[in-house]
Design a protein around this motif. Structure first.
Motif, mmCIF file in Angstrom:
data_model
loop_
_atom_site.group_PDB
_atom_site.id
_atom_site.type_symbol
_atom_site.label_atom_id
_atom_site.label_comp_id
_atom_site.label_asym_id
_atom_site.label_seq_id
_atom_site.Cartn_x
_atom_site.Cartn_y
_atom_site.Cartn_z
ATOM 1 N N VAL A 1 -6.817 6.356 -7.304
ATOM 2 C CA VAL A 1 -7.374 5.917 -6.015
ATOM 3 C C VAL A 1 -7.328 7.058 -5.010
ATOM 4 O O VAL A 1 -8.276 7.288 -4.259
ATOM 5 N N ASP B 1 -11.354 -1.865 -6.209
ATOM 6 C CA ASP B 1 -10.409 -2.729 -5.504
ATOM 7 C C ASP B 1 -10.357 -4.063 -6.245
ATOM 8 O O ASP B 1 -11.127 -4.309 -7.179
ATOM 9 N N GLY B 2 -9.446 -4.923 -5.813
ATOM 10 C CA GLY B 2 -9.395 -6.285 -6.314
ATOM 11 C C GLY B 2 -9.229 -6.377 -7.810
ATOM 12 O O GLY B 2 -8.417 -5.678 -8.416
ATOM 13 N N LEU C 1 -9.594 -3.118 -9.919
ATOM 14 C CA LEU C 1 -8.476 -2.188 -9.767
ATOM 15 C C LEU C 1 -7.249 -2.719 -10.495
ATOM 16 O O LEU C 1 -6.494 -1.952 -11.114
ATOM 17 N N SER C 2 -7.029 -4.017 -10.437
ATOM 18 C CA SER C 2 -5.929 -4.600 -11.198
ATOM 19 C C SER C 2 -6.127 -4.351 -12.692
ATOM 20 O O SER C 2 -5.176 -3.976 -13.406
ATOM 21 N N ALA D 1 -3.479 4.457 -0.553
ATOM 22 C CA ALA D 1 -3.824 4.168 -1.946
ATOM 23 C C ALA D 1 -2.782 3.261 -2.583
ATOM 24 O O ALA D 1 -3.111 2.355 -3.359
ATOM 25 N N ARG E 1 -3.443 -0.311 -1.601
ATOM 26 C CA ARG E 1 -4.596 -0.856 -2.328
ATOM 27 C C ARG E 1 -4.198 -1.276 -3.738
ATOM 28 O O ARG E 1 -4.600 -2.336 -4.231
ATOM 29 N N ASP F 1 -1.910 -4.428 -3.500
ATOM 30 C CA ASP F 1 -2.694 -5.620 -3.166
ATOM 31 C C ASP F 1 -3.498 -6.110 -4.363
ATOM 32 O O ASP F 1 -3.611 -7.319 -4.603
ATOM 33 N N ALA F 2 -4.077 -5.179 -5.115
ATOM 34 C CA ALA F 2 -4.879 -5.567 -6.280
ATOM 35 C C ALA F 2 -4.017 -6.222 -7.345
ATOM 36 O O ALA F 2 -4.387 -7.250 -7.921
#
Length: 338
Positions: free
Chosen positions: A72, A79-80, A83-84, A223, A226, A229-230
């Motif tokens: 990142v 994202d979201g 990214l997970s 980063a 992010r 959160d993901a």
């Protein structure tokens, strides 16, 4: 981070593991799992440890959130859910395959560009269906395909070579190595090859816990945030339906957690408390109860951990025993009289 600010690389030695879990059947201890555990407080200091937390070890897939931070920072625009998935050890469900395909499509690439090893889905039920349907092993089904797709996507954006993206000397991998050293706070002890074919960096268990804490506590807009959160928002994309690591994140508010092969687990809270676990023999069955005991040691309400403590030992189809953390690790254990 400048090299002078990093601690020396952890020693490569036979780890001095200690008993961490008892396998009991009918009230008799049938087996003992050895391993190492570290619990960090919110200030980053060691609050509890068992075994050898300073020896070099391979984090395996528990390092994927750190790898994701590096990507990142370097410009990966995911994202979201995607990214997970990029930090996932997924079960091979159709949503995981579709997500990996989507990342490749964003890069203008196909499954043929992946360099991970073809495999069957990780989840037993998904794998059985796959075999019944006559589907062969594939690179998309292999549990690290999301990470590999994300690596290729970043390479297309950065103008880096695609064919050699798994070479430790490739700009992608040197970028990742720098961030591994930065977030763990130590030089890397050794570089080898992970099961999927990507470079694998050896650090200490203490350093690994510190990296997890830095990601879990990161400020918005970074980063690290992010990535956190993901993973917190879409835990099943990094694992799968019914997987214990996803259930753990669902059960403990704000928890960031990632498992890895060979009995490795990290977990960190938004206030910086963090744990890292390594089961010496790589047994997955001991990883879960030891991790939940470590989280309880870190101050997580044990009631939140009920139901995420591992499977019972069975005999004749019914529970006859359990895998329990040793008394020294389990804060809920009732002391025995001398």
């Amino acid at each position: 981070m400048r090299s002078a600010l990093l601690a020396d690389a952890p020693a490569i030695r036979e780890p001095l593991h200690a008993p961490v879990a008892h396998v009991s059947r009918g009230g008799v201890i049938e087996g003992i799992h050895y391993g190492s555990v570290v619990v960090l407080g919110g200030d980053g200091e060691v609050r509890f440890s068992v075994g050898d937390i300073e020896a070099a070890c391979y984090p395996r897939s528990a390092l994927k959130p750190v790898q994701a931070v590096a990507m990142v920072r370097a410009g990966l625009p995911l994202d979201g859910e995607l990214l997970s998935l990029a930090m996932g050890s997924h079960s091979g469900e159709e949503r995981h395959l579709a997500g990996s395909r989507r990342i490749l499509e964003l890069a203008g690439l196909t499954e043929d560009d992946l360099c991970n090893v073809p495999d069957l889905p990780y989840d037993p039920a998904v794998r059985d269906r796959w075999v019944r349907q006559g589907r062969p092993p594939s690179r998309l089904a292999q549990n690290c395909s999301g990470k590999h797709a994300a690596m290729l996507y970043l390479c297309t954006l950065a103008g880096w070579p695609l064919e050699t993206y798994l070479d430790p000397a490739h700009p992608l991998q040197t970028t990742i190595a720098d961030v591994v050293a930065e977030l763990t706070g130590q030089h890397i002890a050794h570089v080898t090859v992970d099961g999927c074919g990507s470079p694998l960096f050896s650090v200490s268990l203490r350093g690994l816990a510190g990296a997890a804490a830095r990601i879990a506590t990161a400020a918005p807009g970074t980063a690290e945030c992010r990535v956190a959160d993901a993973l917190r928002g879409h835990p099943e994309m990094a694992s799968g339906t019914g997987r214990d690591v996803a259930e753990l994140m669902r059960s403990v508010p704000g928890l960031l957690a990632k498992d890895g092969f060979e009995g490795v687990q990290i977990a960190a809270l938004p206030d910086g408390r963090a744990v890292a676990v390594k089961i010496a023999d790589g047994a997955n069955r001991a990883r879960v109860p030891v991790t939940t005991a470590a989280l309880a040691r870190a101050g997580v309400d044990p009631r939140l951990l009920t139901g995420v403590e591992g499977d019972p030992m069975t005999g004749g189809g019914r529970p006859v025993g359990s895998i329990r953390p040793v008394a020294a690790l389990d804060p809920t254990a009732v002391p025995t009289s001398a």
